[in-house]
Design an enzyme around this catalytic site. Structure first.
Site, PDB file in Angstrom:
ATOM      1  N   GLY A  12       0.789  -1.232   0.000  1.00  0.00           N
ATOM      2  CA  GLY A  12       0.000   0.000   0.000  1.00  0.00           C
ATOM      3  C   GLY A  12       0.817   1.276   0.000  1.00  0.00           C
ATOM      4  O   GLY A  12       0.329   2.320   0.438  1.00  0.00           O
ATOM      5  N   SER A  13       2.034   1.234  -0.544  1.00  0.00           N
ATOM      6  CA  SER A  13       2.799   2.493  -0.596  1.00  0.00           C
ATOM      7  C   SER A  13       2.120   3.489  -1.534  1.00  0.00           C
ATOM      8  O   SER A  13       2.163   4.703  -1.287  1.00  0.00           O
ATOM      9  CB  SER A  13       4.250   2.241  -1.012  1.00  0.00           C
ATOM     10  OG  SER A  13       4.350   1.890  -2.364  1.00  0.00           O
ATOM     11  N   ASN A  14       1.494   2.994  -2.587  1.00  0.00           N
ATOM     12  CA  ASN A  14       0.763   3.903  -3.477  1.00  0.00           C
ATOM     13  C   ASN A  14      -0.500   4.435  -2.812  1.00  0.00           C
ATOM     14  O   ASN A  14      -0.857   5.596  -2.995  1.00  0.00           O
ATOM     15  CB  ASN A  14       0.456   3.204  -4.802  1.00  0.00           C
ATOM     16  CG  ASN A  14       1.699   3.113  -5.668  1.00  0.00           C
ATOM     17  OD1 ASN A  14       2.104   4.080  -6.300  1.00  0.00           O
ATOM     18  ND2 ASN A  14       2.338   1.941  -5.657  1.00  0.00           N
ATOM     19  N   MET A  90      -4.108  -7.148  -6.929  1.00  0.00           N
ATOM     20  CA  MET A  90      -3.444  -8.208  -7.669  1.00  0.00           C
ATOM     21  C   MET A  90      -4.384  -9.339  -8.086  1.00  0.00           C
ATOM     22  O   MET A  90      -3.934 -10.455  -8.351  1.00  0.00           O
ATOM     23  CB  MET A  90      -2.280  -8.761  -6.843  1.00  0.00           C
ATOM     24  CG  MET A  90      -1.220  -7.700  -6.504  1.00  0.00           C
ATOM     25  SD  MET A  90      -0.637  -6.730  -7.913  1.00  0.00           S
ATOM     26  CE  MET A  90       0.454  -7.914  -8.676  1.00  0.00           C
ATOM     27  N   LEU A  93     -10.066  -8.803 -12.519  1.00  0.00           N
ATOM     28  CA  LEU A  93     -11.469  -8.428 -12.340  1.00  0.00           C
ATOM     29  C   LEU A  93     -12.259  -8.794 -13.589  1.00  0.00           C
ATOM     30  O   LEU A  93     -11.808  -8.544 -14.706  1.00  0.00           O
ATOM     31  CB  LEU A  93     -11.570  -6.924 -12.084  1.00  0.00           C
ATOM     32  CG  LEU A  93     -10.951  -6.455 -10.764  1.00  0.00           C
ATOM     33  CD1 LEU A  93     -10.826  -4.935 -10.747  1.00  0.00           C
ATOM     34  CD2 LEU A  93     -11.779  -6.943  -9.579  1.00  0.00           C
ATOM     35  N   HIS A 109       0.224   0.254 -13.122  1.00  0.00           N
ATOM     36  CA  HIS A 109       1.030  -0.939 -13.433  1.00  0.00           C
ATOM     37  C   HIS A 109       2.488  -0.525 -13.620  1.00  0.00           C
ATOM     38  O   HIS A 109       2.766   0.494 -14.272  1.00  0.00           O
ATOM     39  CB  HIS A 109       0.505  -1.633 -14.691  1.00  0.00           C
ATOM     40  CG  HIS A 109       1.230  -2.913 -14.980  1.00  0.00           C
ATOM     41  ND1 HIS A 109       1.223  -3.988 -14.115  1.00  0.00           N
ATOM     42  CD2 HIS A 109       2.017  -3.280 -16.025  1.00  0.00           C
ATOM     43  CE1 HIS A 109       1.968  -4.961 -14.609  1.00  0.00           C
ATOM     44  NE2 HIS A 109       2.457  -4.559 -15.768  1.00  0.00           N
ATOM     45  N   GLU A 179       5.976   5.780  -9.578  1.00  0.00           N
ATOM     46  CA  GLU A 179       4.554   5.443  -9.471  1.00  0.00           C
ATOM     47  C   GLU A 179       3.808   6.415  -8.574  1.00  0.00           C
ATOM     48  O   GLU A 179       2.707   6.864  -8.912  1.00  0.00           O
ATOM     49  CB  GLU A 179       4.395   4.037  -8.870  1.00  0.00           C
ATOM     50  CG  GLU A 179       4.763   2.919  -9.788  1.00  0.00           C
ATOM     51  CD  GLU A 179       4.389   1.567  -9.196  1.00  0.00           C
ATOM     52  OE1 GLU A 179       3.892   0.744  -9.966  1.00  0.00           O
ATOM     53  OE2 GLU A 179       4.574   1.344  -7.988  1.00  0.00           O
TER      54      GLU A 179
END
Ligand code: GAR
Length: 203
Positions: A12-14, A90, A93, A109, A179
């Site tokens: 969850g760094s993003n 990850m 869907l 991505h 990112e």
């Protein structure tokens, strides 16, 4: 203020970059929920720490992907998002989920369009650099229109070099930095409605 639901499976760094940017006014939005398919995801702890609803939704034994995705869509739509952000989500869907959010799902991505779809894209790019077939990679943010893997109308990209002196960790750190900046900048544009992309449109 726009409403974001962030879906994340891991560190969850993003997500953290989004939370911080919202708190500092760099994205005119609130994160209304963080959803994870992984009960151990550190992303859920980050959400808790920020006072954001953190919801784990695991696939039940024997549950089909279609049924899981319908349950997931029900959960996410309950938070009334303007944008659904896949930030290290990850799990593939199906349209049972995507059909509920046309033109509203944004994916991050760690590769450039058409390159290295799926998992471990950073490590695979690094390995290719060491076997002499690549000198750079990059990151992209795109809309998720259908069940294609890490594929869809591109919103933004950034190239990231792979240096001869890099360890894989050095390269990964540089990719994550790229990112965080790219995702925040795209969400700023989408939530400010200054970007040419609108719901349902293509790039
Ligand atoms: C990021 O590198 C993201 O691009 C990638 O997972 C990582 C999550 O990092 N996503 C994919 O590979 C999607 N196919 P984070 O949990 O620290 O944000």
């Amino acid at each position: 203020m726009k409403r974001l639901v962030v879906m994340a499976s891991g560190n969850g760094s993003n997500l953290q970059a989004i939370i911080d940017a919202c708190a500092e006014g760099r994205i005119p939005a609130v994160v209304t929920a963080v959803v994870s398919d992984n009960s151990d995801a550190f992303a859920l702890r980050r959400a808790d720490a920020a006072g954001i609803p953190a919801v784990h939704i695991g696939r039940r034994p024997g549950e089909s992907r279609a049924d899981y995705d319908a349950r997931l869509a029900d959960l996410v739509s309950g938070f009334d998002p303007d944008w659904v952000v896949l930030a290290g989500w990850m799990r593939l869907l199906t349209m049972n989920f995507l059909g509920w959010f046309p033109g509203m799902v944004v994916n991050l991505h760690p590769a450039l369009p058409g390159e290295l779809p799926g998992t471990h894209a950073i490590e695979r790019a690094f390995d290719e650099s060491r076997s002499g077939t690549r000198t750079s990679s990059g990151v992209m943010v795109h809309l998720v229109a259908d069940e294609g893997v890490d594929d869809g109308p591109v919103l933004a990209t950034a190239a990231v070099p792979i240096l001869a002196t890099d360890t894989v960790d050095d390269f990964e750190t540089r990719m994550h930095t790229a990112e965080h900046a790219l995702l925040v900048s795209v969400l700023h544009a989408l939530c400010s409605q200054i970007h040419p992309i609108t719901h349902g449109a293509t790039a």
